[in-house]
Enzyme design. Sequence first.
Site, PDB file in Angstrom:
ATOM      1  CE1 TYR A 228      -3.485   2.724   0.414  1.00 22.12           C
ATOM      2  CE2 TYR A 228      -2.050   3.532   2.174  1.00 22.12           C
ATOM      3  CZ  TYR A 228      -3.108   3.721   1.298  1.00 22.12           C
ATOM      4  OH  TYR A 228      -3.788   4.919   1.302  1.00 22.12           O
ATOM      5  NE  ARG A 275       1.980  13.547  11.108  1.00 26.06           N
ATOM      6  CZ  ARG A 275       2.232  14.163   9.961  1.00 26.06           C
ATOM      7  NH1 ARG A 275       3.299  14.899   9.819  1.00 26.06           N
ATOM      8  NH2 ARG A 275       1.395  14.044   8.933  1.00 26.06           N
ATOM      9  NE  ARG A 285      -7.912   9.406   6.594  1.00 27.30           N
ATOM     10  CZ  ARG A 285      -7.814  10.720   6.377  1.00 27.30           C
ATOM     11  NH1 ARG A 285      -8.462  11.258   5.374  1.00 27.30           N
ATOM     12  NH2 ARG A 285      -7.076  11.478   7.139  1.00 27.30           N
ATOM     13  CG  PHE A 344      12.870  17.882  -3.803  1.00 20.90           C
ATOM     14  CD1 PHE A 344      11.679  18.567  -3.621  1.00 20.90           C
ATOM     15  CD2 PHE A 344      12.817  16.602  -4.349  1.00 20.90           C
ATOM     16  CE1 PHE A 344      10.459  17.986  -3.969  1.00 20.90           C
ATOM     17  CE2 PHE A 344      11.617  16.020  -4.703  1.00 20.90           C
ATOM     18  CZ  PHE A 344      10.430  16.715  -4.505  1.00 20.90           C
TER      19      PHE A 344
HETATM   20  C1  LIG Z   1      13.022  10.040  -4.005  1.00 26.27           C
HETATM   21  C2  LIG Z   1      12.100  10.784  -3.132  1.00 26.27           C
HETATM   22  C3  LIG Z   1      12.308  12.234  -2.994  1.00 26.27           C
HETATM   23  C4  LIG Z   1      11.129  10.103  -2.493  1.00 26.27           C
HETATM   24  C5  LIG Z   1      10.075  10.678  -1.666  1.00 26.27           C
HETATM   25  C6  LIG Z   1       8.745  10.383  -2.272  1.00 26.27           C
HETATM   26  C7  LIG Z   1       7.626  11.176  -1.675  1.00 26.27           C
HETATM   27  C8  LIG Z   1       7.751  12.646  -1.646  1.00 26.27           C
HETATM   28  C9  LIG Z   1       6.543  10.515  -1.248  1.00 26.27           C
HETATM   29  C10 LIG Z   1       5.344  11.173  -0.704  1.00 26.27           C
HETATM   30  C11 LIG Z   1       5.129  10.748   0.706  1.00 26.27           C
HETATM   31  C12 LIG Z   1       4.162  11.546   1.507  1.00 26.27           C
HETATM   32  C13 LIG Z   1       3.810  10.925   2.783  1.00 26.27           C
HETATM   33  C14 LIG Z   1       3.629  12.717   1.111  1.00 26.27           C
HETATM   34  C15 LIG Z   1       2.687  13.566   1.893  1.00 26.27           C
HETATM   35  O1  LIG Z   1       3.332  14.068   2.980  1.00 26.27           O
HETATM   36  P1  LIG Z   1       2.680  15.158   3.944  1.00 26.27           P
HETATM   37  O2  LIG Z   1       1.239  14.888   4.052  1.00 26.27           O
HETATM   38  O3  LIG Z   1       3.471  15.192   5.192  1.00 26.27           O
HETATM   39  O4  LIG Z   1       2.993  16.404   3.137  1.00 26.27           O
HETATM   40  P2  LIG Z   1       2.154  17.648   2.767  1.00 26.27           P
HETATM   41  O5  LIG Z   1       2.833  18.736   3.451  1.00 26.27           O
HETATM   42  O6  LIG Z   1       2.310  17.792   1.313  1.00 26.27           O
HETATM   43  O7  LIG Z   1       0.739  17.419   3.207  1.00 26.27           O
END
Ligand SMILES: CC(C)=CCC/C(C)=C/CC/C(C)=C/COP(=O)(O)OP(=O)(O)O
Length: 426
Positions: A228, A275, A285, A344
């Site tokens: 998932y 978290r 959920r 990033f």
């Molecule tokens: C190679 C590489 C860079 C891999 C990382 C892949 C990546 C960014 C996956 C998304 C994971 C994720 C939990 C996003 C939402 O986070 P959040 O809900 O904390 O963020 P938000 O601030 O956008 O809500």
Amino acid sequence: MNTELETLRVSLEQEKQKRIKLETDLEEANQKLKISTELIQEALSKYEKVYRKLISLENTELDYSEKNLNEELELVNGVLETLKINPNNFDESLEYCYKKLEKVSRSFTVVINQLNPVIRDEICIFYLVLRALDTIEDDPNLDLDNKLKLLKNFHNNIGNEFYEHDNIGDEPDYIELMRNYRHVAKIFNKLDSKYQEIIRDITKKMADGMCEFIEAKGIKKIQEYDLYCHYVAGLVGIGLTQIFVASEIEEKAILNELNLANSMGLFLQKTNIIRDYAEDVEKKRYFWPEEICSEFTTNYIEFLGKPCDNAMRLLNTMVNDALRHFNECINYLKSLNEISVFKFCSIPQVMALATLELVFNNELVFSSNVKLEKSESLKIFSNCLNYERFGELIKDIVQKWKLKLTKSDRIFDQTKELLEQIFNNF
Ligand SMILES: CC(C)=CCC/C(C)=C/CC/C(C)=C/COP(=O)(O)OP(=O)(O)O
């Protein structure tokens, strides 16, 4: 006489045309000047806000050296650059996308804004497309059939400038994004086809995976939990890596180790799932896998507001499960070359590790949304500047975490071992 009159008439007409053209040019120039002025004002006001914040930080308990401040200013300059002050670059839809990004993403706006301009718009659009997909998946009011249909078809609508939904989403900013999706589609259509293909392919795979899990109703095995998380986050890591390589900013070799990119996503996603226990359970959920939960309870939602011993053991086992991905994240980050890509990718990982440390053995997880202090996040944002500094931040978090491991418990021992492996990776 007639010829003279005719010549005069023609030259008068020419003068008139010239005048009209001059007036149009002047009007256009004024319009551009107006847009530039607004953008400059916006940039200045952002700059002033951050500068004031930095000055006030100088007087807080955080030990910010002048070097730190300069580095932070460099980051801010990256943000300013994205305001695209050149009016010829001004695009209403692009402006909408960056403004929307600020609203819908808690943690990715800053790291996207500082990205190399060659891939910045591509990654901003990738984020917004997936956010729209996620908005459909998360909408509690959509009936099952309709949700599955929308998810399965979404990849065909990424570039559809007429695609809009009036009432999808469980938060005003998400609803607004779905309503004005045309702006995202418009910018998507302007991207190079190599990026469009990556975005479309990942979106389709993610949507299919989401449908698979909606239909499966619940996550049982740890393997299913990993699958998932692969669909909703690992695939993002894979798509991002493909974008870095397609732009030639990063080397092709990284494509041979996409399992590391997958782990980067899994680590972020699992941290969020732990978290967000209280918020998710309240919204019905459920992501914690039965295989881990069943050792401690027949139904893990009974721990909401009741952090008994078993609840704490379960929490720490979930943290352990997430932590096992971190060494692969370090190995991924080690292979990056370009600094803005490194920031990033690494900043969210450090934030996630700090969050895991915070939630480990923390009763509050069962009643509220535990979050890092703003000052802690800011410290990570401004210090995670290269691999060396990243290592220092990680080692600090590990040391702090180790102080929590006084109890002699099987889980505490396992966590200690994982933390030692992470520490020794630098
Ligand atoms: C190679 C590489 C860079 C891999 C990382 C892949 C990546 C960014 C996956 C998304 C994971 C994720 C939990 C996003 C939402 O986070 P959040 O809900 O904390 O963020 P938000 O601030 O956008 O809500």
